[in-house]
Design a protein around this motif. Structure first.
Motif, PDB file in Angstrom:
ATOM      1  N   THR A 355       0.840  -1.195   0.000  1.00 33.41           N
ATOM      2  CA  THR A 355       0.000   0.000   0.000  1.00 33.41           C
ATOM      3  C   THR A 355       0.873   1.242   0.000  1.00 33.41           C
ATOM      4  N   ASP A 356       0.430   2.247  -0.716  1.00 32.70           N
ATOM      5  CA  ASP A 356       1.040   3.580  -0.675  1.00 32.70           C
ATOM      6  C   ASP A 356      -0.009   4.528  -0.106  1.00 32.70           C
ATOM      7  N   THR A 357       0.326   5.215   0.960  1.00 33.09           N
ATOM      8  CA  THR A 357      -0.614   6.128   1.594  1.00 33.09           C
ATOM      9  C   THR A 357      -0.060   7.551   1.551  1.00 33.09           C
ATOM     10  N   ASP A 358      -0.891   8.460   1.081  1.00 32.80           N
ATOM     11  CA  ASP A 358      -0.486   9.861   0.940  1.00 32.80           C
ATOM     12  C   ASP A 358      -0.354  10.497   2.323  1.00 32.80           C
ATOM     13  N   TYR A 359       0.884  10.915   2.651  1.00 30.08           N
ATOM     14  CA  TYR A 359       1.164  11.575   3.929  1.00 30.08           C
ATOM     15  C   TYR A 359       1.444  13.064   3.739  1.00 30.08           C
ATOM     16  N   THR A 360       1.078  13.609   2.579  1.00 27.69           N
ATOM     17  CA  THR A 360       1.464  14.990   2.271  1.00 27.69           C
ATOM     18  C   THR A 360       0.949  15.979   3.314  1.00 27.69           C
ATOM     19  N   PHE A 361      -0.225  15.719   3.889  1.00 24.85           N
ATOM     20  CA  PHE A 361      -0.766  16.627   4.898  1.00 24.85           C
ATOM     21  C   PHE A 361      -0.306  16.278   6.313  1.00 24.85           C
ATOM     22  N   VAL A 362       0.259  15.084   6.505  1.00 26.28           N
ATOM     23  CA  VAL A 362       0.556  14.623   7.861  1.00 26.28           C
ATOM     24  C   VAL A 362       1.619  15.476   8.524  1.00 26.28           C
ATOM     25  N   LEU A 363       2.786  15.509   7.918  1.00 28.21           N
ATOM     26  CA  LEU A 363       3.910  16.178   8.574  1.00 28.21           C
ATOM     27  C   LEU A 363       3.750  17.691   8.642  1.00 28.21           C
ATOM     28  N   PRO A 364       3.316  18.352   7.563  1.00 24.11           N
ATOM     29  CA  PRO A 364       3.131  19.812   7.696  1.00 24.11           C
ATOM     30  C   PRO A 364       2.166  20.192   8.806  1.00 24.11           C
ATOM     31  N   LEU A 365       1.035  19.507   8.896  1.00 25.40           N
ATOM     32  CA  LEU A 365       0.063  19.832   9.945  1.00 25.40           C
ATOM     33  C   LEU A 365       0.627  19.527  11.323  1.00 25.40           C
ATOM     34  N   SER A 366       1.416  18.457  11.426  1.00 25.45           N
ATOM     35  CA  SER A 366       1.946  18.061  12.725  1.00 25.45           C
ATOM     36  C   SER A 366       3.080  18.968  13.176  1.00 25.45           C
ATOM     37  N   LEU A 367       3.886  19.421  12.211  1.00 25.15           N
ATOM     38  CA  LEU A 367       5.088  20.163  12.569  1.00 25.15           C
ATOM     39  C   LEU A 367       4.923  21.674  12.488  1.00 25.15           C
ATOM     40  N   THR A 381       4.002   7.301   2.289  1.00 28.84           N
ATOM     41  CA  THR A 381       4.529   6.127   2.978  1.00 28.84           C
ATOM     42  C   THR A 381       4.262   4.890   2.146  1.00 28.84           C
ATOM     43  N   HIS A 382       5.290   4.062   1.998  1.00 25.38           N
ATOM     44  CA  HIS A 382       5.186   2.791   1.286  1.00 25.38           C
ATOM     45  C   HIS A 382       5.249   1.676   2.327  1.00 25.38           C
ATOM     46  N   ILE A 383       4.290   0.781   2.275  1.00 24.15           N
ATOM     47  CA  ILE A 383       4.264  -0.349   3.211  1.00 24.15           C
ATOM     48  C   ILE A 383       4.140  -1.643   2.410  1.00 24.15           C
ATOM     49  N   ASP A 384       5.037  -2.551   2.674  1.00 20.44           N
ATOM     50  CA  ASP A 384       5.043  -3.857   2.007  1.00 20.44           C
ATOM     51  C   ASP A 384       5.061  -4.923   3.092  1.00 20.44           C
ATOM     52  N   THR A 385       4.059  -5.773   3.100  1.00 20.69           N
ATOM     53  CA  THR A 385       3.946  -6.825   4.101  1.00 20.69           C
ATOM     54  C   THR A 385       3.944  -8.177   3.410  1.00 20.69           C
ATOM     55  N   ARG A 386       4.787  -9.082   3.873  1.00 21.53           N
ATOM     56  CA  ARG A 386       4.914 -10.394   3.256  1.00 21.53           C
ATOM     57  C   ARG A 386       4.668 -11.490   4.291  1.00 21.53           C
ATOM     58  N   GLN A 387       3.745 -12.388   3.965  1.00 19.96           N
ATOM     59  CA  GLN A 387       3.466 -13.542   4.819  1.00 19.96           C
ATOM     60  C   GLN A 387       3.889 -14.804   4.098  1.00 19.96           C
ATOM     61  N   ARG A 388       4.609 -15.671   4.824  1.00 19.99           N
ATOM     62  CA  ARG A 388       5.031 -16.968   4.307  1.00 19.99           C
ATOM     63  C   ARG A 388       4.747 -17.988   5.407  1.00 19.99           C
ATOM     64  N   ASN A 389       3.615 -18.664   5.299  1.00 26.29           N
ATOM     65  CA  ASN A 389       3.156 -19.551   6.367  1.00 26.29           C
ATOM     66  C   ASN A 389       3.137 -21.003   5.895  1.00 26.29           C
ATOM     67  N   PHE A 390       3.784 -21.866   6.649  1.00 25.74           N
ATOM     68  CA  PHE A 390       3.698 -23.308   6.404  1.00 25.74           C
ATOM     69  C   PHE A 390       2.880 -23.943   7.519  1.00 25.74           C
ATOM     70  N   THR A 391       1.925 -24.783   7.146  1.00 25.44           N
ATOM     71  CA  THR A 391       1.041 -25.414   8.127  1.00 25.44           C
ATOM     72  C   THR A 391       0.940 -26.910   7.852  1.00 25.44           C
ATOM     73  N   GLN A 392       1.020 -27.684   8.913  1.00 24.18           N
ATOM     74  CA  GLN A 392       0.809 -29.135   8.813  1.00 24.18           C
ATOM     75  C   GLN A 392      -0.134 -29.561   9.938  1.00 24.18           C
ATOM     76  N   GLU A 393      -1.196 -30.259   9.558  1.00 20.39           N
ATOM     77  CA  GLU A 393      -2.135 -30.794  10.546  1.00 20.39           C
ATOM     78  C   GLU A 393      -2.359 -32.269  10.277  1.00 20.39           C
ATOM     79  N   LEU A 394      -2.338 -33.057  11.345  1.00 18.61           N
ATOM     80  CA  LEU A 394      -2.652 -34.483  11.290  1.00 18.61           C
ATOM     81  C   LEU A 394      -3.743 -34.754  12.315  1.00 18.61           C
TER      82      LEU A 394
END
Length: 786
Positions: A355-367, A381-394
């Protein structure tokens, strides 16, 4: 005008209730008069020995059972029922299901059952791990937190196409489904290949949203024997374009100006092969893949929009796209021998969420308290989340349905590696912080957070029938959980270089007990007690964007926050399932009391535009859910489902002289009431053509209780928050049936209701916008089954 609409809605709801309630009373009287006539009636069974379509079979206890025989509060929907109700994703499932709530801010989403949520905005952006387990078949796909915010830990949610059914299990399911099922579980069950005959399913749809764009979809699934009784396949593919209805009009010259910017494309594909070398062995490899691309957030500016007039605007200069794609290869092997069924399930879950989220108003308003004046002052802000899940059920389970002892024992192993990457690109931050030194690429913040979670568990569940009418259930799961994390944050907004390494270990025990009374095949009464738990996690350092932020984190001891612990609850439930008047009236009822301890809660640090997680507060959730399905006449069907939840803190919590909870405060902004009423009339047009008309109203009430974010004495008080409005969605559908073809026209949200949801009156981030339900949508849909 809004008062008139409210009156219309109330009258519609009252009409359905008044039609159902007298019939219910009459049906109960008629059942008493019938005596024992229906006591020996068995479920409808086809020539192949399988239950017919109207006898829903579920696997909520990891064995096939009639829905009527399962002592759990469950809502189950076949694919045909989902099509009839226009349900396309989990938000639609939640709108139609009592006790289930779905909240979304475009990037984050939360699925909540029975009010068990730590998301302040109705579960849309929660705290800690998910409280609801999400499964595709027997594969858990929910996300875990990543460094307290270095990645997006929203759970993946499958789109709905070519499913055998969707099951919603209310109440903790920790014994059979583990730590993610604190409040319950939502399961998406896919169809197995048919080894005897060719079958198929196709769906196409086109619709137009008021003030928005055109939506369309098309998909097909087909399968059958390659070698009869030995080898079969099923493949499917589906695409949907959801037309947007939010216009993106930048306040800054040169920024994005685009109508219906929040459009989205979804792709789903699945392939499965079943090999049956003998009567007792089945081997099914399969792969499921999904790719969803939202071109902009489905949120809008509450200040700049006019919801009453159906005009929704985003005013930031840049788009905030979201891409979520995953695939799940799996291998299921099953063998039957000597009254025992052995099952092995091996899976791998591979997911990328960006996801890319526009922070253009965040920092100016905060600072500086002012808005930027040119596009080159952008922040993103660029956010990259990676899930790698191995599952075994018996697991091993009893395979003789008539045996007095029914049992399932199993072992479960899961290794989930989740890595979050987050950067904030802000090349002109020096306009607000003179002399700041950026990272390469104009980055003011960078975080990398690899977190590895492993779970090794054993479980057992037993049901023993003492008499033909009385049985007891006892089960337990013992889980050993480990978490290893290595979190690095860099840049001026992260307070320089910060590194956190650590390990967390815990053992969780989740028992369950129950007593069932089943006087005949058509009536079940049960009481149960079950424990649920949620694993702990780790925080990352908060961004220190100013001297005030640094001072606030120092005062809280929050510079290196470390980990937080698991929380747990006990749920006590009483319920019944009843089929009366030869199946013309079906009732399902449950009431519950939940005690929740050591809750993973949010500690906001407004000076840093962030929060961390700590364990504090106890709570309770009380409520009930009721479902009624009635055949009023030969052609007229009525449905009513009602859910009520009251989830509140049970103690005052004060830490460091700051108040975080008052006894009686709502846990989250969850709708107390969820009511769905429907009427369907079937009629014959010709000898081979049938018609139907359906009306359905979905209502969620406004939470009028005390909310922590709205309490000025609370440390988490946020004056920008607005309470969620009530939600009312009236849907109409009419269609014709010819053979396997179902052709229909529909209008969703007939009254064009635009409730403001998840509202923060600020332009600080995209999460501080608002969301609503899709405006009035008119369309045509066709499904074909063969």
């Amino acid at each position: 005008m809004r008062h008139c609409m409210a009156a219309i809605r109330q009258s519609l709801m009252a009409s359905v209730v008044l039609m159902v309630v007298p019939f219910w009373s009459g049906a109960a009287h008629a059942q008493q008069a019938a005596g024992q006539g229906a006591l020996n009636r068995s479920p409808a069974v086809g020539a192949d020995g399988q239950a017919q379509a109207d006898e829903i079979v579920v696997t909520a206890q990891k064995r096939e059972q009639r829905l009527m025989d399962v002592p759990i509060s469950i809502s189950a929907y076949s694919q045909e029922a989902l099509d009839k109700r226009g349900i396309k994703d989990i938000s639609d499932v939640a709108a139609a299901t009592p006790g289930l709530n779905f909240g979304s801010t475009g990037v984050y989403n939360r699925v909540t059952i029975r009010g068990i949520s730590t998301g302040a905005r109705g579960g849309s952006q929660g705290v800690g791990s998910s409280t609801t387990a999400i499964y595709v078949d027997d594969i858990p796909i929910q996300a875990r937190p990543i460094g307290g915010g270095a990645g997006v830990y929203t759970s993946a949610t499958p789109k709905i196409f070519d499913l055998e059914r969707v099951e919603v299990l209310r109440g903790p399911q920790g014994t059979l489904f583990g730590g993610g099922a604190l409040g319950g579980a939502v399961r998406f069950i896919t169809p197995e290949p048919n080894l005897k005959e060719f079958t198929g399913y196709a769906r196409a749809e086109m619709s137009d949203t008021s003030g928005g764009g055109i939506s369309n979809e098309a998909g097909v699934a087909v399968g059958g024997p390659i070698v009869e009784d030995k080898l079969g396949f099923r493949v499917s593919g589906w695409h949907r374009r959801d037309g947007g209805y939010i216009d993106h009009l930048s306040l800054i010259p040169g920024g994005v100006r685009q109508r219906n910017a929040d459009k989205a494309d979804s792709y789903v594909g699945r392939a499965a092969l079943t090999f049956k070398p003998s009567e007792s062995i089945r081997i099914t490899p399969s792969i499921y893949a999904q790719d969803v691309h939202s071109y902009d957030l489905g949120t809008f500016s509450a200040l700049d929009s006019d919801a009453d007039d159906g005009k929704f605007l985003v005013t930031t200069p840049l788009l905030s796209p979201v891409r979520d794609k995953f695939f799940i290869p799996s291998l299921r092997m099953q063998a039957d021998f000597s009254g025992v069924t052995a099952t092995s399930i091996t899976t791998y879950f591979h997911r990328n969420h960006q996801t890319d989220t526009d922070y253009t108003f965040v920092l100016p308003l905060s600072l500086s308290g002012s808005l930027p004046t040119s596009l080159d002052q952008y922040q993103i802000t660029h956010i990259d989340t990676r899930q790698r899940n191995f599952t075994q059920e018996l697991r091993l389970s009893a395979s003789e349905p008539s045996a007095r002892l029914q049992w399932t024992i199993g072992g479960f192993y899961n290794r989930a590696k989740t890595t979050g990457f987050q950067t904030i690109e802000s090349p002109r931050i020096g306009d607000y912080i003179p002399g700041v030194v950026l990272l390469p690429g104009g980055l003011s913040y960078r975080a990398t957070a690899p977190v590895t979670n492993t779970e090794l568990a054993g479980y057992a569940n037993f049901e023993y029938r003492f008499f033909d009418t009385l049985s007891v259930i006892a089960g337990v799961r013992v889980s050993r959980l480990k978490e290893d994390f290595h979190i690095i944050t860099e840049g001026p907004l992260g307070g320089g270089f910060v590194e956190i390494n650590g390990k967390q270990r815990e053992t969780a025990v989740t028992p369950k007990f129950g007593i069932n009374f089943k006087p005949d095949p058509d009536n079940l009464f049960y009481v149960s007690a079950a424990k649920g738990f949620r694993p702990g996690g780790v925080n990352k350092a908060l961004p220190t964007i100013s001297s005030a932020c640094a001072a606030a984190t120092a005062a809280l001891g929050a510079s290196n926050l470390g980990d937080y612990q698991s929380d747990s609850l006990w749920s006590y439930e009483v319920g019944s399932k009843n089929s009366l008047m030869g199946g013309r009236l079906n009732l399902s009822f449950s009431a519950y009391h939940i005690k929740w301890k050591n809750i993973q809660s949010s500690v906001r640090v407004p000076q840093c535009l962030g929060a961390f997680v700590a364990n504090f507060g106890d709570a309770k959730s009380d409520g009930f859910d009721l479902a009624v399905d009635a055949r009023l006449t030969k052609n007229l069907l009525a449905g009513l489902s009602v859910g009520y939840t009251r989830a509140v803190y049970t103690n005052d919590n004060i830490s460091g002289g700051r108040i975080y909870t008052h006894s009686g405060d709502q846990i989250a902004d969850i709708p107390p009431w969820n009511i769905v009423a429907s009427l369907q009339y079937n009629f014959e047009l010709t000898e081979n053509v049938q018609g139907y008309g359906r009306i359905e109203n979905r209502y969620q009430s406004r939470n009028k209780g005390n909310l922590t974010l709205l309490d000025p004495t609370n440390a988490n008080f946020d004056p920008a928050v607005r309470r969620n409005e009530s939600v009312n969605q009236l849907n109409l559908r009419a269609g014709v049936l010819y053979g396997g073809l179902d052709l229909s026209v529909f209008v969703n949200n007939v009254l064009n209701d635009h409730p403001l949801l998840n509202v923060y009156f600020s332009r600080i981030t995209a999460d501080y916008g608002a969301s609503t339900i899709r405006p009035r949508t008119l369309g045509v849909s066709a499904t074909y089954r063969w």
